[in-house]
Design a protein around this motif. Structure first.
Motif, mmCIF file in Angstrom:
data_model
loop_
_atom_site.group_PDB
_atom_site.id
_atom_site.type_symbol
_atom_site.label_atom_id
_atom_site.label_comp_id
_atom_site.label_asym_id
_atom_site.label_seq_id
_atom_site.Cartn_x
_atom_site.Cartn_y
_atom_site.Cartn_z
ATOM 1 N N GLU A 1 4.007 0.704 -8.552
ATOM 2 C CA GLU A 1 2.862 1.489 -8.130
ATOM 3 C C GLU A 1 3.206 2.202 -6.825
ATOM 4 O OE1 GLU A 1 -0.512 -1.378 -10.185
ATOM 5 O OE2 GLU A 1 -0.545 -1.112 -8.005
ATOM 6 N N VAL A 2 3.058 3.509 -6.816
ATOM 7 C CA VAL A 2 3.376 4.330 -5.654
ATOM 8 C C VAL A 2 2.080 4.870 -5.065
ATOM 9 C CG1 VAL A 2 4.667 6.311 -4.793
ATOM 10 C CG2 VAL A 2 5.564 4.984 -6.721
ATOM 11 N N ILE A 3 1.807 4.498 -3.824
ATOM 12 C CA ILE A 3 0.627 4.982 -3.095
ATOM 13 C C ILE A 3 1.118 5.957 -2.041
ATOM 14 C CG2 ILE A 3 -1.442 4.340 -1.827
ATOM 15 C CD1 ILE A 3 -1.203 3.054 -4.589
ATOM 16 N N ARG A 4 0.703 7.205 -2.123
ATOM 17 C CA ARG A 4 1.209 8.211 -1.204
ATOM 18 C C ARG A 4 0.316 8.337 0.029
ATOM 19 N NH1 ARG A 4 3.274 9.363 -5.961
ATOM 20 N NH2 ARG A 4 5.366 10.270 -6.014
ATOM 21 N N GLY A 5 0.983 8.666 1.144
ATOM 22 C CA GLY A 5 0.275 8.830 2.402
ATOM 23 C C GLY A 5 0.244 7.545 3.204
ATOM 24 N N PRO A 6 -0.178 7.620 4.482
ATOM 25 C CA PRO A 6 -0.278 6.415 5.322
ATOM 26 C C PRO A 6 -1.230 5.402 4.695
ATOM 27 C CG PRO A 6 -0.530 8.421 6.624
ATOM 28 C CD PRO A 6 -0.592 8.835 5.190
ATOM 29 N N ALA A 7 -0.867 4.136 4.755
ATOM 30 C CA ALA A 7 -1.696 3.089 4.157
ATOM 31 C C ALA A 7 -1.685 1.848 5.030
ATOM 32 C CB ALA A 7 -1.207 2.765 2.751
ATOM 33 N N ALA A 8 -1.910 2.032 6.321
ATOM 34 C CA ALA A 8 -1.876 0.903 7.244
ATOM 35 C C ALA A 8 -3.010 -0.079 6.987
ATOM 36 C CB ALA A 8 -1.945 1.398 8.690
ATOM 37 N N LEU A 9 -4.116 0.392 6.424
ATOM 38 C CA LEU A 9 -5.284 -0.458 6.248
ATOM 39 C C LEU A 9 -4.943 -1.760 5.527
ATOM 40 C CD1 LEU A 9 -8.325 -0.980 6.335
ATOM 41 C CD2 LEU A 9 -8.529 0.338 4.215
ATOM 42 N N LEU A 10 -4.205 -1.670 4.436
ATOM 43 C CA LEU A 10 -3.908 -2.846 3.633
ATOM 44 C C LEU A 10 -2.529 -3.424 3.893
ATOM 45 C CD1 LEU A 10 -5.402 -1.585 0.280
ATOM 46 C CD2 LEU A 10 -6.346 -3.364 1.722
ATOM 47 N N TYR A 11 -1.587 -2.559 4.237
ATOM 48 C CA TYR A 11 -0.201 -3.017 4.258
ATOM 49 C C TYR A 11 0.448 -2.933 5.633
ATOM 50 C CZ TYR A 11 -1.012 -2.781 -0.698
ATOM 51 O OH TYR A 11 -1.532 -2.975 -1.955
ATOM 52 N N GLY A 12 -0.343 -2.569 6.638
ATOM 53 C CA GLY A 12 0.170 -2.658 8.002
ATOM 54 C C GLY A 12 1.240 -1.640 8.310
ATOM 55 N N ILE A 13 2.399 -2.132 8.687
ATOM 56 C CA ILE A 13 3.392 -1.322 9.373
ATOM 57 C C ILE A 13 4.261 -0.516 8.427
ATOM 58 C CG2 ILE A 13 3.470 -2.884 11.318
ATOM 59 C CD1 ILE A 13 5.937 -4.156 10.168
ATOM 60 N N GLY A 14 4.726 0.619 8.939
ATOM 61 C CA GLY A 14 5.864 1.315 8.372
ATOM 62 C C GLY A 14 5.620 2.123 7.132
ATOM 63 N N ASN A 15 4.500 2.812 7.015
ATOM 64 C CA ASN A 15 4.317 3.635 5.820
ATOM 65 C C ASN A 15 3.572 4.906 6.176
ATOM 66 O OD1 ASN A 15 1.454 2.477 5.736
ATOM 67 N ND2 ASN A 15 2.698 0.681 5.299
ATOM 68 N N PHE A 16 4.283 5.994 6.331
ATOM 69 C CA PHE A 16 3.680 7.288 6.647
ATOM 70 C C PHE A 16 3.616 8.170 5.403
ATOM 71 C CE2 PHE A 16 5.624 6.437 10.996
ATOM 72 C CZ PHE A 16 4.483 5.790 11.434
ATOM 73 N N GLY A 17 4.734 8.318 4.719
ATOM 74 C CA GLY A 17 4.743 9.126 3.505
ATOM 75 C C GLY A 17 4.164 8.388 2.326
ATOM 76 N N GLY A 18 4.212 7.047 2.352
ATOM 77 C CA GLY A 18 3.682 6.270 1.244
ATOM 78 C C GLY A 18 4.358 4.915 1.150
ATOM 79 N N ILE A 19 3.903 4.125 0.201
ATOM 80 C CA ILE A 19 4.483 2.816 -0.040
ATOM 81 C C ILE A 19 4.816 2.675 -1.519
ATOM 82 C CG2 ILE A 19 3.233 1.692 1.845
ATOM 83 C CD1 ILE A 19 1.445 0.475 -0.395
ATOM 84 N N VAL A 20 5.735 1.760 -1.787
ATOM 85 C CA VAL A 20 6.085 1.399 -3.153
ATOM 86 C C VAL A 20 5.807 -0.091 -3.310
ATOM 87 C CG1 VAL A 20 7.946 1.160 -4.840
ATOM 88 C CG2 VAL A 20 7.824 3.194 -3.389
ATOM 89 N N ASN A 21 4.960 -0.431 -4.266
ATOM 90 C CA ASN A 21 4.612 -1.820 -4.545
ATOM 91 C C ASN A 21 5.011 -2.113 -5.985
ATOM 92 O OD1 ASN A 21 3.514 -4.405 -4.302
ATOM 93 N ND2 ASN A 21 1.482 -3.728 -4.931
ATOM 94 N N TYR A 22 5.994 -2.987 -6.171
ATOM 95 C CA TYR A 22 6.381 -3.318 -7.548
ATOM 96 C C TYR A 22 5.875 -4.708 -7.894
ATOM 97 C CZ TYR A 22 10.340 -6.146 -5.832
ATOM 98 O OH TYR A 22 11.118 -7.096 -5.228
ATOM 99 N N LEU A 23 5.456 -4.868 -9.130
ATOM 100 C CA LEU A 23 4.879 -6.116 -9.608
ATOM 101 C C LEU A 23 5.850 -6.782 -10.572
ATOM 102 C CD1 LEU A 23 1.233 -4.886 -10.322
ATOM 103 C CD2 LEU A 23 2.195 -5.756 -8.194
ATOM 104 N N PRO A 24 6.144 -8.068 -10.385
ATOM 105 C CA PRO A 24 7.088 -8.750 -11.267
ATOM 106 C C PRO A 24 6.475 -9.016 -12.642
ATOM 107 C CG PRO A 24 6.126 -10.303 -9.722
ATOM 108 C CD PRO A 24 5.626 -8.957 -9.324
#
Length: 962
Positions: A166-189
C-alpha cells in the motif's frame, strides 16, 4: 538505563492508561454484547472484495480497515496477483510500476552521489543506492519510510512474503511519525490460509539466476484457531557487469491464534541473509583541469568528469575495482501483536517489533592523480567530459601525463538495532441512526508509538597517508593488498567507531466520521512527537572523541481531509497534511545550536471514481509539498558561533602558498601583478618569515595593498589558481577561522533551506471482464529548490575587519563562485545578504522526471486450444531527467563550462517494455503453472546520464501445489 528499558518503562505507563480506558468503556456494555463472536479486527485489512489487480480497502490511510474510495488521500494498492504477474522478487521490483516513484536516482537535490555507499563518488547512483534497498523517491523526495504492517523496516525483504503493498502519497506524520515527505510504503505479509496449502516455485534465468520458493499455510480447526504461513527462499544471481554476483536466503514464518473469541495474537518473524561479491566501482571518474598544469585530481569528490575507459573493456560492463569488494547482510525481525475486541465498537491493539541488521562490507576508493607514487605505474591518459555519449558537456579535458590511480581500502561493520512499541485504542459509535440527513458515524483512534534505533559503525582502513597504486592504463582487476606491479600495498588500521542512538515518541489522535448517509467523510488528527539523539564518534587516527547531544525536541503535526460523494461512484476530496524528519544526525547550525526537525506541509485535492460496477476505478489528484529546514552545507559559509577570530588583534594570514616567491606549477598572473606590493610589504615588515613559513599582517597598510591587488587580479585571471590562502596555525588570526567546516571548531555548521514539489497524478484500474485487466499510472512532478540557504550575519565582514575571508574569495567554485562581490552580496559588509547565486534557488537539482507513465495489461484465455494461457505486457516511460546540475555535493561546488555557463545535463527520454506469458494447468490433481517474464524486451543498453540500462533479462519459473 538502556534504551530498551526506557522504551518498556514508557510503554507500561501508556499501556496501563490504555487498558484502564478500555476497561472503563467496556464496563458500560451488557453481557449480551460480550458474548458476540469476534470476526475481523478493524486493525486488519479486509481483502475479501479484492479482484486481480483491484483492491477496495486499505489499512494504511487511517490505521483502520477502510474503503479506499472514502479516504481523503491518494492510496495505491499493489496486489499479490500483480506482484506475481510482474515476476517481482523484492519490494523495489514490486513498486516499479507505481506512479511517480523513482527506484534509481543519480542527482538528489544537491547531495550528489557521495552517500557513503559502496563505490562512493564513483557510484553513479545516488541516494537510492543505499544498501538497505528501501530508499526511493516519491514525488521528488528521498524516503526510506518503508513499513511492514505499520512498523518501520529499513532493510530488504522478499516479495514471496508480501501479500500486498500500500502506497500512501504525501506527508503522513499523523500515523507513522518520522521520515515521510513524498509518501510511505506499507507492505503487508501473507497471512495464514483458511485451508491447508503447500506450494513450490522454481525459476531460472539468464545472468546466472536461480530461485526456489517454498510456501505452506493453514488454519487449524481447534480451540485457538492456530494458523501459520511459512515462506522460505533461496536465490542466486549474477550480473551483466563483470564479477558481480549475490546469494541470498530468506525465511518468514507467521503464526496467528485466538486465545479467546475476541482476541487475536500474531507472531510475525523474518530472517534474511545476503552475500554480494564484487560490488565496488566499475570505473573511476577521469577528471582533469588543463589550466592547472594537467593536474587530474579527484579527491575533492567533484563529479564533473566521465569515467575512465580502456580499449579492451566495455565501459558499461567493466569492473576495474575487481573481485575483492563485498557487502554481506544478515537481518532478522520479530513482530508480536495482539488485538482484542471488548465490544463491537471498542477495540485495542498492542504491538512490539524488534529488528536487527548487520552489514559487513569492503570497499575500495581513490581516484586519478599524477606525479605521485611509483614511476613505473604512471602513464598518460585522456580525460573525458561528463557526458561523452551526447556531447552536452564542455568541460576542459585532454591528455594528462604522469597519471596514476591512488587509492585505499576500507572495511566497515554496521549494526542497526531497532525496537518499536505501539498501542492503539479504537472506539466508534453512531448518532441519529434513524435519520438519513443527520445520521453520524464516528470513529476515534488514540495511539502511542515509541521507537528507538541504535546504530554502531566500526571502520578499518588503509594506514593513514599511505596508499596503493595502479597504472591507469592497466585494465586488470585491482586486488586487495597489492599494488598494480604486484608489490605489497600498505596494511590496514582501525579508523573510527561511531555509536548513535535515536528515539522517537509519538502520541496521536485520529477522528474519522461520516455524515449525510455516508456521502461526506472526514479524517482529521493531531500528533505530538518527542525526538532525541545521542551520538559518539571516536577517531582512532586523530585520537579524538566527539560527542553530540543536541537535546530532545518536540514537534506537533496535524492532518485534515474530507471526501464528498458527488454520486454513488464519483467522489472529490481535499487534504492538508504535515511531515517531520527529526535531526537524528545531530546537525548544528552556524550558531552552534542543534537544528530543528525538517518539516513538510502539503495541500492536495483530487477525484476518486469507482464505475461500471467496479470495473473502472482510480484517482486523479493535484498536490503541492513544501519542505522546510533542509540542512545544506557550504563549507566556506561564515559560522559566528565558532568564535576563534579575534577582531581586536592584527589580521594575520599564512601566505606560504600565496605569494610571488612560491615555486609551484599553479603559480599564475595573480601573483605576478602583485610583485611590487609584495616587495613593499616585505620591506615594511608586514610580510615576514616565522619558522620557515611566510606570514602577512593584513592590518598593516602594505598588507592591505598586497591582498587587495591579488584579489582584484584573481577576478580577471579566474579560473587561475592563486594558491591556498586559508592555512591556519597558531600564528594566524583571520575571519576564516570561523568558517562552517569541522576544521573550524569541531563540527560542520549547516544552513537551512527549503524545497518544493508539485504536480498531479492519475491512477487507473480497468477490468472490462474477468479475463482482462489494465493498470495505468501517470505522474507529473515539478521539483525545485525554493531557498538554497541563507548565510548568517557575521560581524567581521568586508565592511568590518576582514574583507578577504573565504566567503569573499573570487573563485569559480566557492566563495564568490564566479560572481562579483556586489552580485553575490547585496551589502558586502553584511554576510546575511548573500544571494546564493548559482546554488539552486528556483532550480531542480534533482533527476525526478517531469513526466512518467507506466502501464500493465493482462489477458487470460479460458476456452479453446489456448485455454489456461495468460499474457502480460507492460511499459514504463520517463521524460528527460536532470542527472547533472552543476552543484554536485553537499559542499555546494558550482560547475561551469569553458564559457563560464552553468552546466546542466539531462538524459534522453526513456521507454522500457516488459512482457509475461503464463500457462496454468493440472499436473495430476495438482495445480501447476509455467511463467516466463522478459524485462527490457527491446534490449535497450543506452547510457541515461551515468547509468546504463540493463540488457534484456528473462526469468522462467515453474510452480505447483504440493
Amino acid at each position: 538505563m538502556s534504551h530498551k528499558s526506557k522504551l518498556w518503562s514508557s510503554w507500561k505507563r501508556f499501556g496501563f492508561v490504555t487498558i484502564g480506558l478500555a476497561a472503563s468503556l467496556n464496563a458500560q456494555t451488557d453481557s449480551a454484547e460480550e458474548e458476540e463472536v469476534f470476526e475481523l479486527s478493524p486493525f486488519q485489512v479486509d481483502a475479501s472484495e479484492d479482484s486481480g489487480y483491484r483492491a477496495t480497502n486499505t489499512i494504511s490511510g487511517t490505521r483502520l480497515n477502510a474503503a479506499i474510495k472514502d479516504i481523503p488521500m491518494p492510496i495505491e494498492v499493489i496486489t499479490d496477483a500483480f506482484i506475481k504477474d510482474t515476476g517481482s522478487t523484492d519490494l523495489r521490483q514490486s513498486l516499479a510500476y507505481s506512479a511517480g516513484m523513482i527506484m534509481s536516482s543519480q542527482n538528489d537535490a544537491g547531495k550528489g552521489n557521495s552517500f557513503g555507499t559502496i563505490g562512493g563518488v564513483h557510484n553513479p547512483e545516488g541516494a537510492t543506492s543505499n544498501k538497505t534497498q528501501t530508499s526511493y523517491k516519491v514525488r521528488g523526495f528521498i524516503t526510506d519510510a518503508t513499513l511492514r504492517d505499520g512498523y518501520r523496516r529499513q532493510f530488504a525483504t522478499d516479495a514471496a512474503n508480501i501479500g500486498r503493498v500500500e502506497v500512501i502519497r504525501g506527508p503522513a506524520a499523523l500515523l507513522y511519525g518520522i521520515g515521510n515527505f513524498g509518501g510511505i510504503v506499507n507492505y503487508l505479509p501473507k497471512l495464514p490460509t483458511a485451508d491447508e496449502m503447500q506450494h513450490i516455485t522454481l525459476s531460472v534465468g539468464n545472468q546466472k539466476h536461480y530461485r526456489a520458493v517454498y510456501e505452506a499455510g493453514n488454519t487449524l480447526d481447534n480451540e485457538i484457531n492456530f494458523g501459520y504461513y511459512v515462506t522460505a527462499v533461496h536465490e542466486q544471481n549474477g550480473s551483466y557487469t563483470e564479477l558481480a554476483e549475490n546469494n541470498r536466503q530468506f525465511i518468514s514464518p507467521i503464526f496467528t491464534f485466538r486465545p479467546t473469541d475476541k482476541t487475536e495474537v500474531t507472531i510475525d518473524m523474518e530472517y534474511g541473509k545476503e552475500d554480494k561479491n564484487a560490488v565496488g566501482f566499475q570505473s573511476v571518474r577521469a577528471r582533469g583541469d588543463l589550466s592547472s598544469e594537467n593536474v587530474a585530481n579527484q579527491q575533492d569528490r567533484l563529479e564533473r568528469a566521465g569515467f575512465l575507459q580502456f580499449p579492451d573493456k566495455e565501459i558499461r560492463t567493466m569492473r576495474w575495482s575487481g573481485p575483492d569488494t563485498f557487502l554481506n547482510t544478515e537481518s532478522h525481525n520479530i513482530r508480536l501483536q495482539a488485538t482484542h475486541s471488548f465490544t463491537d465498537n471498542l477495540n485495542v491493539l498492542l504491538g512490539y517489533n524488534t529488528s536487527k541488521v548487520e552489514f559487513d562490507s569492503r570497499d575500495v576508493s581513490g581516484g586519478i592523480t599524477n606525479n605521485v607514487g611509483p614511476e613505473n605505474l604512471r602513464s598518460t591518459i585522456t580525460v573525458i567530459p561528463a557526458s561523452v555519449e551526447n556531447g552536452d558537456a564542455e568541460f576542459i579535458f585532454g591528455e594528462v601525463t604522469d597519471a596514476i590511480f591512488q587509492g585505499s581500502w576500507s572495511d566497515k561493520n554496521e549494526v542497526i538495532d531497532r525496537d518499536q512499541i505501539r498501542a492503539e485504542v479504537n472506539y466508534n459509535f453512531d448518532l441519529f441512526q434513524n435519520s438519513e440527513l443527520f445520521g453520524l458515524q464516528n470513529s476515534f483512534l488514540l495511539g502511542r508509538s515509541e521507537e528507538s534505533s541504535e546504530k554502531s559503525v566500526s571502520t578499518r582502513g588503509t594506514i593513514q597517508n599511505q596508499y596503493f597504486y595502479w597504472d591507469p592504463t592497466d585494465s586488470s582487476y585491482m586486488r586487495f593488498g597489492v599494488n598494480g606491479d604486484g608489490t605489497a600495498a600498505p596494511g590496514m588500521e582501525r579508523a573510527a567507531q561511531v555509536n548513535d542512538l535515536s528515539w522517537n515518541q509519538g502520541t496521536y489522535l485520529v477522528y474519522q466520521g461520516s455524515w449525510l448517509n455516508e456521502r461526506l467523510t472526514a479524517v482529521a488528527g493531531i500528533r505530538r512527537d518527542r525526538n532525541d539523539f545521542r551520538g559518539r564518534v571516536e577517531d582512532f587516527r586523530q585520537d579524538t572523541v566527539t560527542r553530540n547531544d543536541p537535546g530532545a525536541k518536540e514537534k506537533d503535526t496535524s492532518q485534515a481531509g474530507i471526501t464528498y460523494k458527488l454520486t454513488k461512484n464519483l467522489s472529490v476530496y481535499a487534504l492538508k497534511a504535515e511531515g517531520i524528519m527529526p535531526n537524528f544526525d545531530g546537525n548544528r547550525d552556524v550558531y552552534g545550536n542543534a537544528m530543528d526537525a525538517v518539516t513538510a506541509e502539503s495541500e492536495e485535492a483530487g477525484v476518486k471514481f469507482d464505475m461500471l460496477d467496479g470495473k473502472l476505478s482510480g484517482t486523479i489528484s493535484a498536490y503541492r509539498i513544501k519542505q522546510t529546514g533542509t540542512p545544506i552545507f557550504y563549507w566556506w559559509a561564515p559560522s559566528p558561533a565558532k568564535g576563534r577570530f579575534d577582531p581586536d588583534a592584527d589580521i594575520i594570514y599564512n601566505v606560504s602558498d600565496f605569494n610571488p616567491t612560491v615555486e609551484a606549477e599553479w603559480r599564475n598572473g595573480s601573483f605576478t601583478v602583485a610583485k611590487p606590493q609584495w616587495d613593499a610589504a616585505v620591506d615594511a615588515g608586514a610580510a615576514y618569515q616565522l619558522d620557515g613559513a611566510w606570514y602577512l599582517n593584513a592590518t598593516a597598510p602594505e598588507g592591505v595593498a598586497y591582498m587587495d591587488t591579488v584579489f582584484n587580479a584573481s577576478k580577471t585571471t579566474n579560473p587561475g589558481w592563486p594558491g591556498w590562502l586559508y592555512i591556519q596555525d597558531d600564528n594566524t588570526n583571520n575571519a576564516t577561522l570561523d568558517f562552517a567546516s569541522a576544521e573550524a571548531g569541531g563540527y560542520d555548521a549547516y544552513l537551512s533551506g527549503d524545497q518544493e514539489s508539485s504536480g498531479w497524478e492519475a491512477q487507473f484500474n480497468y477490468a472490462p471482464n474477468d479475463n482482462m485487466q489494465f493498470v495505468l499510472n501517470y505522474a507529473q512532478t515539478k521539483r525545485s529548490v525554493v531557498n538554497a540557504g541563507a548565510f548568517p550575519e557575521y560581524p567581521w565582514g568586508a565592511g568590518g575587519v576582514d574583507k578577504w575571508a573565504v566567503w569573499y574569495f573570487p573563485d569559480g567554485a566557492w566563495g564568490l563562485s564566479g560572481y562579483s562581490l556586489d552580485d553575490q552580496f547585496l551589502d558586502p559588509s553584511d554576510t546575511s545578504t548573500w544571494q546564493g547565486r548559482g546554488y539552486g534557488a528556483g532550480e531542480k537539482q534533482d533527476d525526478t522526471p517531469r513526466h512518467s507513465l507506466s502501464g500493465w495489461s493482462n489477458f487470460r484465455i479460458d476456452d479453446g486450444a489456448l485455454a489456461g494461457f495468460s499474457f502480460g505486457l507492460g511499459f514504463q516511460y520517463e521524460s528527460e531527467r536532470e542527472y547533472f546540475s552543476g552543484i554536485t555535493d553537499g559542499s555546494g561546488q558550482l560547475v561551469t563550462d569553458t564559457n563560464g555557463q552553468r552546466v546542466v545535463l539531462e538524459t534522453d527520454t526513456r521507454i522500457n517494455i516488459d512482457a509475461m506469458a503464463k500457462y496454468d494447468f493440472k499436473l495430476g490433481e495438482r495445480n501447476a503453472h509455467v511463467q516466463l517474464n522478459v524485462y527490457n524486451v527491446m534490449n535497450d543498453q543506452a547510457a541515461y546520464g551515468y547509468i546504463y540500462a540493463k540488457p534484456t533479462e528473462y526469468r522462467l519459473q515453474f510452480g505447483m501445489d504440493l
